[in-house]
Each structure stands twice: as C-alpha cells, then as structure tokens.
Write an enzyme that holds these catalytic residues in place. Structure first.
Site, PDB file in Angstrom:
ATOM      1  N   LEU A 167      -5.665  24.225  18.976  1.00 49.30           N
ATOM      2  CA  LEU A 167      -5.444  22.936  18.328  1.00 49.30           C
ATOM      3  C   LEU A 167      -3.953  22.649  18.084  1.00 49.30           C
ATOM      4  CD1 LEU A 167      -6.614  20.520  16.561  1.00 49.30           C
ATOM      5  CD2 LEU A 167      -6.368  22.082  14.617  1.00 49.30           C
ATOM      6  N   HIS A 171      -2.651  16.760  -4.954  1.00 51.96           N
ATOM      7  CA  HIS A 171      -2.073  17.101  -3.644  1.00 51.96           C
ATOM      8  C   HIS A 171      -2.306  18.584  -3.357  1.00 51.96           C
ATOM      9  CE1 HIS A 171      -0.457  13.149  -3.597  1.00 51.96           C
ATOM     10  NE2 HIS A 171       0.512  13.359  -4.460  1.00 51.96           N
ATOM     11  N   ASP A 228      -6.613  10.375   1.636  1.00 54.31           N
ATOM     12  CA  ASP A 228      -6.335   9.511   0.482  1.00 54.31           C
ATOM     13  C   ASP A 228      -7.191   9.928  -0.717  1.00 54.31           C
ATOM     14  OD1 ASP A 228      -5.174   7.471  -0.908  1.00 54.31           O
ATOM     15  OD2 ASP A 228      -6.184   5.847   0.157  1.00 54.31           O
TER      16      ASP A 228
HETATM   17  C1  FPP Z   1      -2.609  10.350  -0.595  1.00 56.12           C
HETATM   18  O1  FPP Z   1      -3.240  10.405  -1.858  1.00 56.12           O
HETATM   19  C2  FPP Z   1      -2.050  11.648  -0.215  1.00 56.12           C
HETATM   20  C3  FPP Z   1      -0.738  11.902   0.007  1.00 56.12           C
HETATM   21  C4  FPP Z   1       0.297  10.854  -0.106  1.00 56.12           C
HETATM   22  C5  FPP Z   1      -0.245  13.249   0.321  1.00 56.12           C
HETATM   23  C6  FPP Z   1      -1.132  14.111   1.152  1.00 56.12           C
HETATM   24  C7  FPP Z   1      -0.592  15.482   1.178  1.00 56.12           C
HETATM   25  C8  FPP Z   1      -1.323  16.593   1.027  1.00 56.12           C
HETATM   26  C9  FPP Z   1      -2.786  16.623   0.918  1.00 56.12           C
HETATM   27  C10 FPP Z   1      -0.595  17.895   1.051  1.00 56.12           C
HETATM   28  C11 FPP Z   1      -0.979  18.422   2.349  1.00 56.12           C
HETATM   29  C12 FPP Z   1      -0.175  19.418   2.958  1.00 56.12           C
HETATM   30  C13 FPP Z   1      -0.066  19.502   4.320  1.00 56.12           C
HETATM   31  C14 FPP Z   1       0.580  20.693   4.892  1.00 56.12           C
HETATM   32  C15 FPP Z   1      -0.532  18.461   5.260  1.00 56.12           C
HETATM   33  P1  FPP Z   1      -2.701   9.474  -3.028  1.00 56.12           P
HETATM   34  O2  FPP Z   1      -1.703  10.239  -3.804  1.00 56.12           O
HETATM   35  O3  FPP Z   1      -2.234   8.185  -2.455  1.00 56.12           O
HETATM   36  O4  FPP Z   1      -4.006   9.250  -3.869  1.00 56.12           O
HETATM   37  P2  FPP Z   1      -4.368   7.991  -4.795  1.00 56.12           P
HETATM   38  O5  FPP Z   1      -4.528   6.814  -3.862  1.00 56.12           O
HETATM   39  O6  FPP Z   1      -5.653   8.395  -5.440  1.00 56.12           O
HETATM   40  O7  FPP Z   1      -3.241   7.812  -5.770  1.00 56.12           O
END
Ligand code: FPP
Length: 248
Positions: A132, A38, A21
């Site tokens: 893993l 992301h 997050d």
């Molecule tokens: C939450 O942060 C994150 C996500 C919804 C997406 C996570 C995805 C990635 C890190 C890409 C990863 C790729 C792979 C292959 C696993 P948020 O957008 O909710 O953050 P915020 O709460 O600060 O808005």
C-alpha cells in the site's frame, strides 16, 4: 466482516480517499480538548491502513491537514504538526509489517522544518515497500493543486517543451500530486458532513462518495469494510447506460 469476505479482489477500489472529520466533536463529547480527538484518530488511521494492506488496495489517501487548517488556534496547529511526526515515527513497525510506503503531498514547504524532516525520514525508510502507498495530504488544497498544475503546464509551454494544443486531461493528471496513481474510486467522509471541501477536486470526478455519521476517532475496520461493501453494490456507469455496463 473480515478481509476474507471480499472474495472478488478484482472489483475492489484501487484507491480510497478519506476526509477524516469529527475529531473535535469527539473530544468535546468526551469532555476533552480537541487535540485528544486527533490523538484518538491515529488508531483509526492505523486500522484503515491495515485493512487496505490486507485487501491489497494499492493507494489510500488521507486528508490529514488542509491549507485552511492553518487558521486554527496556534496551539492546535502545533499539536497537530507534532502528532503527525510522532505518529509516522511510532508507526514504522506498522509500515514494515504491512509493507506500506509512506508518501505526502500538498504545500509541504509550508510545514515546520521538524515536520518536513520527520516526514521525509519516514518516507525514505519506507520507499522500498511495495504494498500500500499511504498518501498524507498535508497543507493541501485542491484549488491550490490546480494552480500548481496550470503553472507547471504554462512553464512547459513557455519553454517550448509543450504545445498549447497538446494540453489534455492526461497532461493535467500527469502534473497533479497524484500523477501515476489511479484516481480514487471511493471517497469516504466521516462525521455526517456531506461536502468535498477542496479535496482532490480533479481526481474525484468519478469517485463513489460515502458519507457516514461516525466520528473519525470511532471509525474502525468494520466501518471501512462496510464502506467498501457499499461501494461494491454501486453500478459505476461513467456516463454510459446501465444496459451498456451490464454487457461488459
Ligand atoms: C478533522 O477533524 C481532522 C483533522 C483536521 C486532523 C486529522 C488528523 C489526524 C487524525 C491525525 C492523524 C495522523 C496521521 C499520521 C494521518 P476536526 O478537528 O475538523 O473535527 P470537528 O469538525 O469535529 O471539529
């Protein structure tokens, strides 16, 4: 810290689950659009997978896209789907070098076709890897997973292969997306939020929870070593007394 600091490998968790997050907040803090957060988060994914592989932790589950995330702006959803496929394709070397098997679960039929294909190719290419297992929870909701479990068991009762009185915790676990895997013993959530948010509600029953204010794109190997060290200091009692546990 390094992997060598973890001398008693027996005590390490066999399954770590992470709610990644804070990507959006990271991007905003850097004056960028959310998708850049992301993209930066991919490095953290690679580092965590490498640490788990190094420490011979058999399962790592990442909450990569929740069922609720479909309601985000279309531009962000499309960019995330593209990023997922690009990442699993580009990281094939990481998977090979570290003997990592890629797996995905959730309502996968809701993903766009190109995304399903990309994931399925990457899963096929890594299916023989024995280290893993990297689980990506995609279009995932724990409540929807439990609906799937209940339907599966109801169908088995209806067709006569299962008796109602045979339904127990083991049968339920065997119908979840994580069937055959140990439950996560450590659940990490980044960005300071202290919630489970519809993630692995059945499987996290006894997990140790670790919350850190670090935003996901800043989360690195050292942070994961810290989380595992913290886990190792916890006394896991499973309802027993501390004295009973110390005798074991
Ligand atoms: C939450 O942060 C994150 C996500 C919804 C997406 C996570 C995805 C990635 C890190 C890409 C990863 C790729 C792979 C292959 C696993 P948020 O957008 O909710 O953050 P915020 O709460 O600060 O808005």
């Amino acid at each position: 810290m390094t992997a060598a600091d973890f001398t008693d490998r027996q005590k390490l968790p066999r399954h770590i689950a992470i709610i990644m997050d804070g990507n959006g907040r990271w991007a905003r803090a850097h004056g960028m659009k959310r998708i850049f957060g992301h993209r930066e988060g991919v490095r953290a994914v690679r580092e965590c997978a490498e640490v788990c592989a190094e420490l011979h932790i058999p399962y790592l589950t990442l909450y990569a896209f929740s069922a609720e995330n479909w309601s985000r702006p279309r531009e962000e959803v499309n960019a995330l789907m593209r990023l997922l496929v690009d990442t699993v394709t580009a990281e094939m070397d990481t998977f090979k070098r570290n003997n990592i098997r890629l797996n995905a679960f959730g309502a996968l039929d809701e993903l766009p076709v190109f995304c399903r294909k990309g994931l399925s190719n990457a899963m096929k290419e890594t299916i023989h890897h024995t280290g893993l297992t990297l689980n990506l929870a995609l279009s995932y909701s724990a409540r929807n997973e439990l609906v799937h479990v209940v339907r599966t068991l109801a169908e088995r009762v209806q067709t006569g292969v299962l008796k109602t009185e045979e339904i127990d915790a083991e049968q339920i676990a065997a119908s979840t997306y994580t069937a055959g895997m140990p439950d996560p013993e450590l659940m990490i959530r980044t960005s300071g939020e202290k919630r489970i948010s519809n993630f692995l509600l059945w499987q996290l029953a006894y997990a140790e929870l670790y919350f850190t204010p670090v935003l996901w794109p800043d989360f690195n190997k050292e942070h994961l070593y810290q989380a595992i060290s913290d886990y190792l200091t916890r006394e896991r009692r499973f309802g027993k007394t501390g004295e009973q546990i110390q005798k074991i």
